[in-house]
Scaffold this motif. Structure first.
Motif, short mmCIF file in Angstrom:
data_model
loop_
_atom_site.label_atom_id
_atom_site.label_comp_id
_atom_site.label_asym_id
_atom_site.label_seq_id
_atom_site.Cartn_x
_atom_site.Cartn_y
_atom_site.Cartn_z
N ARG A 1 0.84 -1.18 0.00
CA ARG A 1 0.00 0.00 0.00
C ARG A 1 0.87 1.23 0.00
O ARG A 1 1.99 1.21 0.46
N ARG A 2 0.30 2.31 -0.50
CA ARG A 2 1.02 3.57 -0.58
C ARG A 2 0.21 4.67 0.05
O ARG A 2 -1.02 4.63 0.07
N ASP A 3 0.93 5.68 0.57
CA ASP A 3 0.22 6.81 1.17
C ASP A 3 -0.24 7.76 0.06
O ASP A 3 -0.06 7.51 -1.12
N ARG A 4 -0.82 8.89 0.44
CA ARG A 4 -1.38 9.81 -0.55
C ARG A 4 -0.33 10.44 -1.44
O ARG A 4 -0.64 10.94 -2.52
N ARG A 5 0.94 10.40 -1.04
CA ARG A 5 2.02 10.93 -1.88
C ARG A 5 2.60 9.86 -2.80
O ARG A 5 3.48 10.12 -3.58
N GLY A 6 2.11 8.64 -2.67
CA GLY A 6 2.59 7.55 -3.50
C GLY A 6 3.75 6.79 -2.90
O GLY A 6 4.32 5.90 -3.52
N TRP A 7 4.13 7.12 -1.66
CA TRP A 7 5.23 6.43 -1.00
C TRP A 7 4.72 5.17 -0.33
O TRP A 7 3.58 5.11 0.13
N PRO A 8 5.57 4.13 -0.23
CA PRO A 8 5.14 2.91 0.47
C PRO A 8 4.79 3.23 1.92
O PRO A 8 5.44 4.05 2.56
N THR A 9 3.73 2.60 2.39
CA THR A 9 3.32 2.80 3.78
C THR A 9 4.33 2.10 4.69
O THR A 9 4.57 0.90 4.54
N PRO A 10 4.96 2.84 5.61
CA PRO A 10 5.95 2.21 6.49
C PRO A 10 5.30 1.30 7.52
O PRO A 10 4.11 1.45 7.82
N ALA A 11 6.09 0.37 8.03
CA ALA A 11 5.59 -0.50 9.09
C ALA A 11 5.42 0.33 10.36
O ALA A 11 6.13 1.29 10.60
N ARG A 12 4.43 -0.04 11.14
CA ARG A 12 4.25 0.57 12.46
C ARG A 12 4.94 -0.36 13.43
O ARG A 12 4.50 -1.48 13.66
N TYR A 13 6.05 0.10 13.96
CA TYR A 13 6.85 -0.76 14.80
C TYR A 13 6.64 -0.50 16.27
O TYR A 13 7.58 -0.43 17.04
N ALA A 14 5.41 -0.34 16.66
CA ALA A 14 5.10 -0.21 18.07
C ALA A 14 4.86 -1.61 18.61
O ALA A 14 3.77 -1.97 18.99
N VAL A 15 5.91 -2.41 18.59
CA VAL A 15 5.81 -3.80 19.02
C VAL A 15 5.69 -3.83 20.54
O VAL A 15 6.41 -3.13 21.24
N ALA A 16 4.78 -4.61 21.03
CA ALA A 16 4.59 -4.73 22.47
C ALA A 16 4.53 -6.21 22.84
O ALA A 16 4.16 -7.05 22.02
N LEU A 78 2.93 -8.67 20.33
CA LEU A 78 2.00 -8.18 19.33
C LEU A 78 2.84 -7.86 18.11
O LEU A 78 3.88 -7.21 18.24
N PRO A 79 2.45 -8.30 16.94
CA PRO A 79 3.30 -8.11 15.77
C PRO A 79 3.38 -6.66 15.30
O PRO A 79 2.49 -5.85 15.58
N ALA A 80 4.45 -6.36 14.59
CA ALA A 80 4.56 -5.08 13.90
C ALA A 80 3.54 -5.08 12.78
O ALA A 80 3.17 -6.12 12.26
N MET A 81 3.09 -3.89 12.42
CA MET A 81 2.07 -3.79 11.38
C MET A 81 2.57 -2.92 10.24
O MET A 81 3.22 -1.91 10.46
N ARG A 82 2.25 -3.32 9.04
CA ARG A 82 2.53 -2.51 7.85
C ARG A 82 1.24 -2.50 7.02
O ARG A 82 0.75 -3.56 6.65
N ALA A 83 0.74 -1.30 6.80
CA ALA A 83 -0.49 -1.13 6.02
C ALA A 83 -1.62 -2.00 6.57
O ALA A 83 -2.38 -2.60 5.83
N GLY A 84 -1.69 -2.09 7.90
CA GLY A 84 -2.75 -2.85 8.54
C GLY A 84 -2.56 -4.35 8.56
O GLY A 84 -3.42 -5.08 9.03
#
Length: 111
Positions: A1-16, A78-84
């Motif tokens: 997935r890409r954000d509104r600028r066309g860049w790849p959506t980064p992973a959300r690394y709020a791993v707990a 809890l796993p890291a998430m990228r684009a949900g």
């Protein structure tokens, strides 16, 4: 997935940590007065299970390092998430052993 600028959506690394059994403070280490901070590099599968646990920095005590390693291998995260979507990731897990207080573990930013 890409954000509104066309860049790849980064992973959300709020791993707990999801399930973290208590870390035992080895009796022999207590008797020797051993304290320290150990850091593990933990590779997580997309479902949050530990795939690989490696010593990144020793506490200076093999007793403390081994106790923490044995326990961390059984933790669930809890796993890291990228684009949900859950993705595999690596996290640094620092664990402090202090005789005057309960030892603690905290999660650093995933890589």
């Amino acid at each position: 997935r890409r954000d509104r600028r066309g860049w790849p959506t980064p992973a959300r690394y709020a791993v707990a940590a999801r399930n973290t059994p208590k870390l035992p403070y080895p009796l022999a280490a207590r008797r020797l007065g051993s304290e320290g901070r150990v850091v593990f590099r933990v590779h997580l599968q997309a479902d949050g299970r530990c795939d690989d646990v490696r010593l990144a920095r020793s506490s200076g005590s093999a007793l403390l390092d081994d106790s923490a390693l044995t326990t961390v291998r059984h933790w669930r995260f809890l796993p890291a998430m990228r684009a949900g979507m859950p993705v595999a990731a690596s996290v640094d897990v620092p664990i402090s052993f202090r005789l005057d207080q309960a030892h603690s573990a905290a999660l650093a930013v995933a890589r």
